[in-house]
Design an enzyme around this catalytic site. Structure first.
Site, PDB file in Angstrom:
ATOM      1  N   TYR A  64     -30.193  36.853  38.757  1.00 31.44           N
ATOM      2  CA  TYR A  64     -29.765  36.303  37.459  1.00 31.44           C
ATOM      3  C   TYR A  64     -29.682  37.406  36.402  1.00 31.44           C
ATOM      4  O   TYR A  64     -28.682  37.517  35.679  1.00 31.44           O
ATOM      5  CB  TYR A  64     -30.758  35.220  37.030  1.00 31.44           C
ATOM      6  CG  TYR A  64     -30.491  34.634  35.667  1.00 31.44           C
ATOM      7  CD1 TYR A  64     -29.486  33.689  35.473  1.00 31.44           C
ATOM      8  CD2 TYR A  64     -31.255  35.006  34.559  1.00 31.44           C
ATOM      9  CE1 TYR A  64     -29.250  33.140  34.217  1.00 31.44           C
ATOM     10  CE2 TYR A  64     -31.023  34.462  33.301  1.00 31.44           C
ATOM     11  CZ  TYR A  64     -30.023  33.524  33.137  1.00 31.44           C
ATOM     12  OH  TYR A  64     -29.782  32.985  31.896  1.00 31.44           O
TER      13      TYR A  64
ATOM     14  N   SER B 199     -28.540  36.722  27.938  1.00 35.71           N
ATOM     15  CA  SER B 199     -29.932  36.247  28.073  1.00 35.71           C
ATOM     16  C   SER B 199     -30.870  37.390  27.741  1.00 35.71           C
ATOM     17  O   SER B 199     -30.527  38.562  27.931  1.00 35.71           O
ATOM     18  CB  SER B 199     -30.191  35.797  29.510  1.00 35.71           C
ATOM     19  OG  SER B 199     -31.565  35.546  29.700  1.00 35.71           O
TER      20      SER B 199
HETATM   21  N1  LIG Z   1     -32.051  27.743  28.648  1.00 31.10           N
HETATM   22  C1  LIG Z   1     -32.463  28.990  28.503  1.00 31.10           C
HETATM   23  O1  LIG Z   1     -33.658  29.251  28.269  1.00 31.10           O
HETATM   24  C2  LIG Z   1     -31.491  30.131  28.565  1.00 31.10           C
HETATM   25  C3  LIG Z   1     -31.992  31.413  28.307  1.00 31.10           C
HETATM   26  C4  LIG Z   1     -31.134  32.487  28.363  1.00 31.10           C
HETATM   27  C5  LIG Z   1     -29.795  32.292  28.634  1.00 31.10           C
HETATM   28  N2  LIG Z   1     -29.326  31.031  28.895  1.00 31.10           N
HETATM   29  C6  LIG Z   1     -27.900  30.886  29.208  1.00 31.10           C
HETATM   30  O2  LIG Z   1     -27.351  29.884  28.391  1.00 31.10           O
HETATM   31  C7  LIG Z   1     -26.229  29.312  29.047  1.00 31.10           C
HETATM   32  C8  LIG Z   1     -26.363  27.787  29.017  1.00 31.10           C
HETATM   33  O3  LIG Z   1     -27.491  27.428  29.778  1.00 31.10           O
HETATM   34  P1  LIG Z   1     -28.356  26.123  29.499  1.00 31.10           P
HETATM   35  O4  LIG Z   1     -29.751  26.552  29.378  1.00 31.10           O
HETATM   36  O5  LIG Z   1     -27.756  25.295  28.449  1.00 31.10           O
HETATM   37  O6  LIG Z   1     -28.243  25.440  30.942  1.00 31.10           O
HETATM   38  P2  LIG Z   1     -27.731  23.991  31.396  1.00 31.10           P
HETATM   39  O7  LIG Z   1     -28.331  22.957  30.512  1.00 31.10           O
HETATM   40  O8  LIG Z   1     -27.998  23.942  32.848  1.00 31.10           O
HETATM   41  O9  LIG Z   1     -26.167  24.052  31.101  1.00 31.10           O
HETATM   42  C9  LIG Z   1     -25.302  24.833  31.875  1.00 31.10           C
HETATM   43  C10 LIG Z   1     -23.885  24.419  31.580  1.00 31.10           C
HETATM   44  O10 LIG Z   1     -23.016  25.206  32.411  1.00 31.10           O
HETATM   45  C11 LIG Z   1     -22.161  24.323  33.116  1.00 31.10           C
HETATM   46  N3  LIG Z   1     -21.797  24.875  34.401  1.00 31.10           N
HETATM   47  C12 LIG Z   1     -22.605  25.400  35.352  1.00 31.10           C
HETATM   48  N4  LIG Z   1     -21.898  25.743  36.437  1.00 31.10           N
HETATM   49  C13 LIG Z   1     -20.594  25.432  36.174  1.00 31.10           C
HETATM   50  C14 LIG Z   1     -19.395  25.526  36.914  1.00 31.10           C
HETATM   51  N5  LIG Z   1     -19.354  26.007  38.169  1.00 31.10           N
HETATM   52  N6  LIG Z   1     -18.251  25.109  36.332  1.00 31.10           N
HETATM   53  C15 LIG Z   1     -18.264  24.586  35.070  1.00 31.10           C
HETATM   54  N7  LIG Z   1     -19.377  24.491  34.332  1.00 31.10           N
HETATM   55  C16 LIG Z   1     -20.527  24.893  34.876  1.00 31.10           C
HETATM   56  C17 LIG Z   1     -22.958  23.022  33.251  1.00 31.10           C
HETATM   57  O11 LIG Z   1     -22.086  21.906  33.365  1.00 31.10           O
HETATM   58  P3  LIG Z   1     -21.811  21.048  34.690  1.00 31.10           P
HETATM   59  O12 LIG Z   1     -23.069  21.045  35.492  1.00 31.10           O
HETATM   60  O13 LIG Z   1     -21.437  19.699  34.140  1.00 31.10           O
HETATM   61  O14 LIG Z   1     -20.675  21.732  35.355  1.00 31.10           O
HETATM   62  C18 LIG Z   1     -23.642  22.970  31.898  1.00 31.10           C
HETATM   63  O15 LIG Z   1     -22.793  22.408  30.937  1.00 31.10           O
HETATM   64  C19 LIG Z   1     -26.214  29.877  30.467  1.00 31.10           C
HETATM   65  O16 LIG Z   1     -25.288  30.925  30.550  1.00 31.10           O
HETATM   66  C20 LIG Z   1     -27.625  30.427  30.620  1.00 31.10           C
HETATM   67  O17 LIG Z   1     -27.692  31.476  31.551  1.00 31.10           O
HETATM   68  C21 LIG Z   1     -30.150  29.946  28.867  1.00 31.10           C
END
Ligand SMILES: NC(=O)c1ccc[n+]([C@@H]2O[C@H](COP(=O)([O-])OP(=O)(O)OC[C@H]3O[C@@H](n4cnc5c(N)ncnc54)[C@H](OP(=O)(O)O)[C@@H]3O)[C@@H](O)[C@H]2O)c1
Length: 264
Positions: free
Chosen positions: A155, A142
């Site tokens: 985080y 991130s």
């Molecule tokens: N969105 C942003 O702006 C942003 C920015 C920087 C970095 N990121 C990073 O990008 C990655 C994806 O995030 P996102 O934004 O796409 O968020 P999201 O839409 O909330 O997706 C998170 C994913 O992780 C899975 N997950 C969470 N906890 C889990 C667990 N205990 N076991 C298995 N799967 C789990 C969720 O699936 P289930 O709930 O179905 O388990 C979901 O598929 C993360 O690492 C996040 O930190 C995101």
């Protein structure tokens, strides 16, 4: 350098929704055989249906990646059922927007478990396989790893740990002539459920979120070029450079910006 995704076996964690689902679809559309995992079976089924239109051998597994002791057996199952792993995308993660005064050790440690210890366990379990296949490891970190935004100490630390691990791992893997490449991806603000999950403070005001599809081509290009660290959007790399040049001054600017944008 190019990286031909056709026929490659790609495991994407946290691919039921959000960035993981978008990347999984992007890889399948480019001919990869994609394995996806997360906890929600219904959401995984929707993504898998899309993957199978492009790549019929794609698979999905419902798994709680916070169950650290389950990860080595899970990795073995994936290798067996997917027929190997060429690319591991450690994407699953949770947010933790909570001011440091309100954090407890339990919250800090559980955030570290899913965002750091879990991808590390999975990486170590799959490493012999990735070395054997001269594979790739893509760690979705991130911009928070580089900038330490307000209200996100727990985080940011998980992501900084993942980035630091990735740096040292790449050095070790190169010195050992494994041919394995490690990639770090630093998304900025991407429009996903991450900003509406319960148990978090409200996201900062006036944030402009990019659509998840914005992530796909830059990551595909990163695999092609071998680039170690990617920022999406790209200009955030310049912001990170400016911070690194004078961290103290950057913190003062962050405090001033936060006061102006979040009056108490
Ligand atoms: N969105 C942003 O702006 C942003 C920015 C920087 C970095 N990121 C990073 O990008 C990655 C994806 O995030 P996102 O934004 O796409 O968020 P999201 O839409 O909330 O997706 C998170 C994913 O992780 C899975 N997950 C969470 N906890 C889990 C667990 N205990 N076991 C298995 N799967 C789990 C969720 O699936 P289930 O709930 O179905 O388990 C979901 O598929 C993360 O690492 C996040 O930190 C995101």
């Amino acid at each position: 350098m190019t990286y031909d995704l056709r026929g490659k076996k790609v495991l994407v964690t946290g691919a039921s929704v959000g960035i993981g689902a978008a990347l999984a679809k992007g890889f399948a559309e480019r001919g990869a055989v994609v394995g996806i995992c997360a906890r929600r079976e219904d959401k995984l089924a929707e993504v898998l249906a899309h993957l199978k239109q492009h790549s019929p051998d794609s698979r999905s597994w419902a798994v709680d990646l916070a169950d650290l002791d389950g990860l080595a057996p899970f990795a073995a199952k994936v290798v067996d059922e997917l027929g190997g792993v060429d690319v591991l995308v450690n994407n699953a993660g949770i947010p933790k927007r909570r001011k440091v005064m309100a954090l407890t050790p339990e919250v800090v440690e559980s955030t570290m478990a899913i965002n750091y210890f879990s991808p590390i366990r999975l990486t170590l379990a799959l490493l012999p396989q990735l070395v054997e296949r001269k594979g790739r490891i893509v760690n979705i970190s991130s911009i928070a790893a580089r900038l330490g935004p307000p209200g996100e100490a727990a985080y940011s630390a998980t992501k900084a740990a993942l980035t630091a691990w990735s740096e040292s791992m790449q050095v070790d893997l190169t010195l050992a002539d494994t041919g394995v490449l490690v990639h770090v991806v630093n998304p900025g603000i991407i429009d996903t459920d991450l900003f509406s999950l319960p148990d978090n403070d409200a996201p900062p005001p006036s944030i402009e979120a990019l659509p998840v599809e914005t992530m796909v081509q830059p990551v595909v290009d990163q695999l092609d070029s071998g680039l170690f660290e990617l920022y999406v959007p790209e200009y955030l790399g310049e912001v990170a450079k400016n911070k690194a040049a004078d961290t103290g001054a950057f913190l003062q600017s962050t405090i001033a910006w936060s006061r102006a944008n979040n009056p108490a």
